[in-house]
Design a protein around this motif. Structure first.
Motif, short mmCIF file in Angstrom:
data_model
loop_
_atom_site.label_atom_id
_atom_site.label_comp_id
_atom_site.label_asym_id
_atom_site.label_seq_id
_atom_site.Cartn_x
_atom_site.Cartn_y
_atom_site.Cartn_z
N LEU A 97 6.37 5.04 1.89
CA LEU A 97 7.00 5.60 3.09
C LEU A 97 5.98 6.44 3.85
O LEU A 97 5.05 6.96 3.24
N PRO A 98 6.09 6.59 5.16
CA PRO A 98 7.14 6.03 6.00
C PRO A 98 6.90 4.56 6.31
O PRO A 98 5.76 4.11 6.32
N VAL A 99 8.01 3.83 6.56
CA VAL A 99 7.90 2.45 7.05
C VAL A 99 7.88 2.50 8.59
O VAL A 99 8.30 3.50 9.17
N PRO A 100 7.40 1.45 9.25
CA PRO A 100 7.39 1.47 10.73
C PRO A 100 8.80 1.72 11.29
O PRO A 100 9.80 1.41 10.64
N LYS A 101 8.82 2.27 12.50
CA LYS A 101 10.08 2.76 13.10
C LYS A 101 11.18 1.70 13.24
O LYS A 101 12.36 2.03 13.22
N HIS A 102 10.79 0.42 13.39
CA HIS A 102 11.82 -0.61 13.59
C HIS A 102 12.52 -0.97 12.27
O HIS A 102 13.44 -1.77 12.26
N ILE A 103 12.10 -0.36 11.17
CA ILE A 103 12.74 -0.66 9.88
C ILE A 103 13.54 0.57 9.44
O ILE A 103 13.05 1.70 9.50
N ASP A 104 14.77 0.34 8.99
CA ASP A 104 15.66 1.42 8.55
C ASP A 104 15.29 1.83 7.12
O ASP A 104 15.50 1.07 6.16
N GLU A 105 14.71 3.04 7.01
CA GLU A 105 14.22 3.52 5.72
C GLU A 105 15.33 3.56 4.66
O GLU A 105 15.13 3.17 3.51
N ASP A 106 16.52 4.01 5.07
CA ASP A 106 17.64 4.10 4.12
C ASP A 106 18.01 2.74 3.56
O ASP A 106 18.31 2.60 2.38
N ALA A 107 17.97 1.73 4.45
CA ALA A 107 18.33 0.37 4.00
C ALA A 107 17.31 -0.11 2.97
O ALA A 107 17.67 -0.77 1.98
N VAL A 108 16.06 0.25 3.17
CA VAL A 108 15.00 -0.15 2.24
C VAL A 108 15.21 0.53 0.89
O VAL A 108 15.16 -0.10 -0.16
N ILE A 109 15.49 1.82 0.94
CA ILE A 109 15.69 2.58 -0.31
C ILE A 109 16.90 2.01 -1.08
O ILE A 109 16.84 1.82 -2.29
N ARG A 110 17.96 1.71 -0.34
CA ARG A 110 19.18 1.19 -0.99
C ARG A 110 18.98 -0.22 -1.55
O ARG A 110 19.69 -0.62 -2.47
N ALA A 111 18.02 -0.96 -0.99
CA ALA A 111 17.83 -2.35 -1.42
C ALA A 111 17.16 -2.45 -2.79
O ALA A 111 17.31 -3.46 -3.48
N ILE A 112 16.43 -1.41 -3.17
CA ILE A 112 15.72 -1.46 -4.46
C ILE A 112 16.73 -1.28 -5.60
O ILE A 112 17.54 -0.35 -5.57
N ALA A 113 16.67 -2.18 -6.59
CA ALA A 113 17.60 -2.07 -7.72
C ALA A 113 17.38 -0.73 -8.42
O ALA A 113 16.24 -0.37 -8.70
N PRO A 114 18.46 0.04 -8.68
CA PRO A 114 18.29 1.37 -9.29
C PRO A 114 17.46 1.34 -10.58
O PRO A 114 16.71 2.28 -10.84
N GLU A 115 17.54 0.24 -11.34
CA GLU A 115 16.77 0.21 -12.61
C GLU A 115 15.28 -0.01 -12.35
O GLU A 115 14.46 0.10 -13.26
#
Ligand code: NDP
Length: 281
Positions: A97-115
């Motif tokens: 992080l940070p990712v470029p502005k056109h990418i939603d950081e929260d969506a990226v964080i949520r996409a990673i499997a918690p394990e």
């Protein structure tokens, strides 16, 4: 003079311990692998990513490197994360992080499997920390707990003040100190009379993001001072949120910048990767 809490030395110890652990795991046929994704070529991010890969190589953790162009779409990035989530040989996924502005950081964080969330940023990891369940913990605050413990500093029963309430430092820091039975206060930009609050602290953690803001007027005599900030001063030298020269004479222990909290963040990231591989098997 205060005890200088040596993050370089303590992180080196942790890395040696992890190296041995990884070697023992290899003998049992267990390998450890971290996938590192960088989108764009921000120079600071490139340095962080380079350091993480170097630490992996030192410890014996395999690293998969994905250097994606700035114009990568969110869909493309999420598709890569999805692929890595499913890949059995990948134990940890890190998106710098940070990712470029056109990418939603929260969506990226949520996409990673918690394990595989070795950064500890996923809402499930944060929730687990909050209710005292197992999960990955954000690396910088986890590293600070190690610094305190390995320097023989007792947390239980102490007045702990954290300045800053960010999701990656301040909040998890407060939760970890609470887990260690500290009496915790969180201060922030809306805190009234900050000095009055910080002067109660036996352990003060400064994660304000303001160079040298914390001077001795904020410190109780004999306090332990942990400086999370990293800045470059007018001479291009590194400094923290704490005015080290002013504060050091009045405290009992202090972390320097550089060589305090900074090196611990990577050590704890490595620790989370090894733990992920060990847990999976
Ligand atoms: P943020 O900018 O996200 O958060 C700063 C926090 O400080 C906010 O909660 C803010 O309050 C509070 N704050 C700002 N000004 C004041 C003030 N005048 N009085 C009281 N509180 C104030 O920063 P981060 O948490 O991400 O990082 C903090 C520092 O740590 C930075 O210098 C960063 O570079 C460094 N860092 C170092 C790492 C390492 O490995 N050593 C890792 C991560 C960060 P409010 O919420 O009200 O705005």
């Amino acid at each position: 003079m205060p005890q200088i809490i040596d993050g370089k030395e303590i992180s080196a110890q942790i890395k040696e311990e992890l190296k041995e652990k990884v070697m023992a795991m290899k003998k049992e046929g267990i390998s450890v692998c971290l996938a590192v994704i960088q989108v764009g070529d921000d120079p600071a991010s490139s340095v962080y990513v380079g350091n993480k890969k170097k630490a992996c190589a030192y410890i014996g953790i395999a690293s998969l490197s994905y250097e994606l162009p700035e114009e990568t779409t969110q869909e493309e990035l999420l598709a890569l994360i999805d692929k890595l989530n499913k890949q059995k040989d990948v134990d940890g996924i890190l998106v710098q992080l940070p990712v470029p502005k056109h990418i939603d950081e929260d969506a990226v964080i949520r996409a990673i499997a918690p394990e595989k969330d070795v950064d500890g940023f996923h809402p499930q990891s944060v929730g687990a920390l909050c209710i005292g369940q197992r999960g990955f913990v954000s690396c910088t605050p986890a590293g600070i707990i190690q610094l305190l413990k390995r320097s023989g500093i007792e947390i239980a029963g102490k007045e702990c003040v954290v300045i800053g309430r960010s999701n990656i430092v301040g909040k998890p820091m407060a939760l970890l100190l609470l887990r260690e039975n500290g009496t915790v206060t969180v201060a922030h930009s809306r805190t009234k009379d900050l000095k009055e609050v910080t002067k109660r602290a036996d352990i003060l953690v400064a994660a304000v993001g303001k160079p040298k803001m914390i001077t001795r007027e904020y410190i109780k005599e004999g306090a332990v001072v942990i400086d999370v900030g990293i800045h470059r001063n007018e001479n291009n030298k590194l400094c923290g949120d704490v005015d080290y020269d002013d504060v050091a004479p009045v405290c009992s222990a202090i972390t320097p910048v550089p060589g305090g909290v900074g090196p611990m963040t990577i050590a704890m990231l490595m620790n989370n990767c090894v733990e992920s591989a060990a847990l999976k098997r």
